[in-house]
Enzyme design. Structure first.
Site: not given
Ligand code: CIR
Length: 252
Positions: A160, A247
């Site tokens: 992201h 996150c």
């Molecule tokens: C994903 O790949 O969507 C999750 N394993 C990790 C999400 C991390 N979220 C973020 O950086 N906002």
């Protein structure tokens, strides 16, 4: 000032979430401890925590930041870019409806909250594998009504935008080398993380204190130079699932 944070407990299936990291299988017990310490840190900074239960069949759902963008004025429920995560957002609707009016990102738009960085009235939106042009433009239209200006920034590496660029106060962004020369960010002061500490680009500013991941001494030194309180938190298990400090909560 933030007064609230919404978090979700990681479920016992959390290791089945999406990941590109090659850091091994995460440990559930350690994940829960680290998540608890994270919640405690937010509490000690004055936030009231609303802790949601794990969401069955959605092992990544504790990365709550991706399913909504919350401002002072409203909450925008996203449409997550990963098929496997689509559906998580519905569980957040009744939770956020108690706090703010709602708006929604709709098909064909996709958008993950991890791609959205708000600095005062400027909204930086990363165009990534998760967030498309339609999603970014829907968010831009919704927020423009409330006086926000949006800019998109291509995300060529990292999951992201906020995996690589975060706000550390004032007009200053912390970022990985890959973003250091980006024209879209040229009007910010930039602190560039050494390439062997890329993960530490993901910090979280909460009520004047910077939360930063453990294990990145060079970045820690740079942050200490800012003369604001810095709290170090271990995020080793979330990191194995491509996640970090921003996150795991929605702050408002
Ligand atoms: C994903 O790949 O969507 C999750 N394993 C990790 C999400 C991390 N979220 C973020 O950086 N906002």
């Amino acid at each position: 000032m933030f007064t609230h944070a919404i978090l979700r407990q990681p479920g016992p299936d959390f290791a089945q979430g999406l990941t590109t990291s090659l850091l091994g299988t995460p440990d559930y017990g350690r994940m829960l401890e680290q998540h608890h310490a994270y919640a405690q840190a937010l509490t000690s900074l004055g936030l009231q925590i609303e802790m949601l239960e794990p969401l069955p069949d959605f092992p990544d759902a504790y990365f709550v930041e991706d399913v909504a963008v919350v401002t002072k004025e409203l909450s925008v429920i996203t449409r997550p870019g990963a098929e496997a995560r689509r559906g998580e957002e519905f569980s957040m609707i009744p939770v956020l409806a108690r706090h703010r009016p709602l708006a929604h990102i709709t098909d064909p738009g996709t958008l993950d909250g991890g791609d959205v960085l708000i600095v005062d009235r400027t909204v930086l939106i990363g165009l990534s594998n998760r967030t498309n042009v339609a999603g970014a433009s829907q968010l831009g239209s919704i927020l423009s009504i409330h006086g926000y200006q949006t800019r998109t920034v291509p995300v060529a590496e990292g999951l992201h935008f906020k995996s690589s660029v975060t706000w550390v106060g004032g007009n200053t962004l912390l970022m990985s080398e890959a973003f250091a020369e980006r024209a879209e960010l040229a009007d910010f002061n930039r602190i560039v993380v050494d390439s062997d500490e890329d993960y530490a680009s993901n910090t979280l500013l909460v009520n004047g204190t910077i939360l930063t991941p453990a294990g990145f001494p060079k970045t820690l030194r740079k942050l200490r130079g800012l003369d604001v309180p810095v709290v170090v938190l271990d995020t080793s298990e979330a990191r194995k699932m491509d996640g970090g400090l921003t996150c795991m909560s929605l702050r408002f």
